[in-house]
Design an enzyme around this catalytic site. Sequence first.
Site, mmCIF file in Angstrom:
data_model
loop_
_atom_site.group_PDB
_atom_site.id
_atom_site.type_symbol
_atom_site.label_atom_id
_atom_site.label_comp_id
_atom_site.label_asym_id
_atom_site.label_seq_id
_atom_site.Cartn_x
_atom_site.Cartn_y
_atom_site.Cartn_z
ATOM 1 N N LEU A 196 51.482 24.142 109.769
ATOM 2 C CA LEU A 196 52.789 24.772 109.983
ATOM 3 C C LEU A 196 52.950 25.276 111.412
ATOM 4 C CD1 LEU A 196 53.123 26.806 106.661
ATOM 5 C CD2 LEU A 196 53.934 24.490 107.167
ATOM 6 N N HIS A 197 54.195 25.160 111.893
ATOM 7 C CA HIS A 197 54.552 25.663 113.220
ATOM 8 C C HIS A 197 55.887 26.375 113.107
ATOM 9 C CE1 HIS A 197 57.149 22.186 113.196
ATOM 10 N NE2 HIS A 197 56.112 21.374 113.096
ATOM 11 N N ARG A 209 52.020 16.655 114.421
ATOM 12 C CA ARG A 209 51.293 15.581 115.108
ATOM 13 C C ARG A 209 51.027 15.912 116.584
ATOM 14 N NH1 ARG A 209 54.313 12.458 111.404
ATOM 15 N NH2 ARG A 209 53.003 11.112 110.138
ATOM 16 N N LYS A 235 65.025 17.541 112.818
ATOM 17 C CA LYS A 235 63.966 16.780 113.496
ATOM 18 C C LYS A 235 63.753 15.410 112.861
ATOM 19 C CE LYS A 235 59.798 16.178 115.491
ATOM 20 N NZ LYS A 235 59.175 15.288 114.564
ATOM 21 N N GLY A 265 58.789 25.497 113.796
ATOM 22 C CA GLY A 265 59.865 24.695 113.205
ATOM 23 C C GLY A 265 59.921 24.885 111.701
ATOM 24 N N HIS A 266 58.758 24.785 111.052
ATOM 25 C CA HIS A 266 58.694 25.021 109.606
ATOM 26 C C HIS A 266 59.108 26.455 109.280
ATOM 27 C CE1 HIS A 266 55.323 21.884 110.001
ATOM 28 N NE2 HIS A 266 56.181 21.303 109.201
ATOM 29 N N GLN A 294 53.785 8.258 101.503
ATOM 30 C CA GLN A 294 54.735 8.021 102.591
ATOM 31 C C GLN A 294 54.062 7.625 103.900
ATOM 32 O OE1 GLN A 294 56.276 12.178 102.412
ATOM 33 N NE2 GLN A 294 56.386 12.008 104.638
HETATM 34 P P1 AMP Z 1 56.668 17.943 107.854
HETATM 35 O O1 AMP Z 1 55.663 19.000 107.582
HETATM 36 O O2 AMP Z 1 56.505 17.277 109.168
HETATM 37 O O3 AMP Z 1 56.830 16.997 106.706
HETATM 38 O O4 AMP Z 1 58.072 18.704 107.967
HETATM 39 C C1 AMP Z 1 58.530 19.525 106.932
HETATM 40 C C2 AMP Z 1 59.950 19.921 107.243
HETATM 41 O O5 AMP Z 1 59.991 20.636 108.474
HETATM 42 C C3 AMP Z 1 60.888 18.712 107.389
HETATM 43 O O6 AMP Z 1 62.139 19.013 106.786
HETATM 44 C C4 AMP Z 1 61.008 18.591 108.882
HETATM 45 O O7 AMP Z 1 62.217 17.990 109.296
HETATM 46 C C5 AMP Z 1 60.949 20.041 109.329
HETATM 47 N N1 AMP Z 1 60.525 20.148 110.721
HETATM 48 C C6 AMP Z 1 59.480 19.520 111.310
HETATM 49 N N2 AMP Z 1 59.423 19.817 112.615
HETATM 50 C C7 AMP Z 1 60.464 20.635 112.866
HETATM 51 C C8 AMP Z 1 60.968 21.298 114.048
HETATM 52 N N3 AMP Z 1 60.369 21.149 115.228
HETATM 53 N N4 AMP Z 1 62.075 22.072 113.934
HETATM 54 C C9 AMP Z 1 62.682 22.226 112.725
HETATM 55 N N5 AMP Z 1 62.265 21.652 111.590
HETATM 56 C C10 AMP Z 1 61.176 20.855 111.653
#
Ligand code: AMP
Length: 287
Positions: free
Chosen positions: A33-34, A189, A151, A36-37, A61
């Site tokens: 998690l960052h 990533r 994103k 964005g999450h 996926q």
């Molecule tokens: P992931 O863990 O990459 O599957 O992402 C989980 C959710 O977080 C998805 O809805 C992504 O679009 C969202 N997400 C990923 N990176 C960002 C970011 N930098 N800013 C906002 N949402 C993000």
Amino acid sequence: MLVFKKVSDLRFWLQEARVAGKTIGFTPTMGALHEGHLGLVRASQAACDRSVVSIFVNPTQFNQAADLETYPRMPDQDIALLEQISCDALFLPPVEEVYPPGEDLTVRLDFGLLDQVMEGRFRPGHFGGMATVVKRLLDIVQPDRLYMGQKDFQQLTIVRDMLYQLNYPVKLVMGSTTREPDGLAMSSRNLRLTPEMRAVAPVLYQTMEGAKKAFPHTSAADVCAAAVRRLEAAGLKPEYYEIVDGITLQPVVQYTDSTFVVVCVAAWAGDVRLIDNMVLKGAPEMA
Ligand code: AMP
């Protein structure tokens, strides 16, 4: 924060909340998690009585075994981050809870061209797997609101279409993209970027800012061609660079043909594949 590993335990807790009239917000993630999450979770917390996050690195996926193997996993750090922002519940299931052996939960919807273009061309099977896990998680959590990031713009578009096709009573909320100070979109990533590639990766953002400045004076074709050249000169390997209609995801030839125009890009930075996008025009209510 409550941490659930079993579907039955999560469902029991959610049912109690629902009976008490609480609204439920849900943010599915693959962990590492960052900000964005966390931004999505905060939006959920602001609008819903109970906020649930899932962390599940969904094997169906990934179209490359190496990407699945090397995908960062750091559950303890993730739990600490979610606790810091007072998230209510985390669903952290093992694979067999999401995909019980012997049950075929595969989503077989027709998304028209939505899953054929851009990511669909380069990641065969990716959106089928994504749709399958999102539907499965939605069936488990049954949230009032679903939080996803801009994103992954194509993913969000396909999920919106799936909710429509299935007639699911859930409001899809799009969270804007959180970026590093130099413009690189936050991504789990990014942890795998070499220092050299991390240094050049913000050029993705710079080309999209360039596209925004060139809009609408320079044609979409010229903007994309110039961006590809710039990415290649910086040492990235672009897979696509497209200016598309934000609803159909079809390339925009004349900007006036569309009320919602988005520039989308995927490029390899070494052996890490990065995607990003930026709205050039319009941003209709996404849900
Ligand atoms: P992931 O863990 O990459 O599957 O992402 C989980 C959710 O977080 C998805 O809805 C992504 O679009 C969202 N997400 C990923 N990176 C960002 C970011 N930098 N800013 C906002 N949402 C993000």
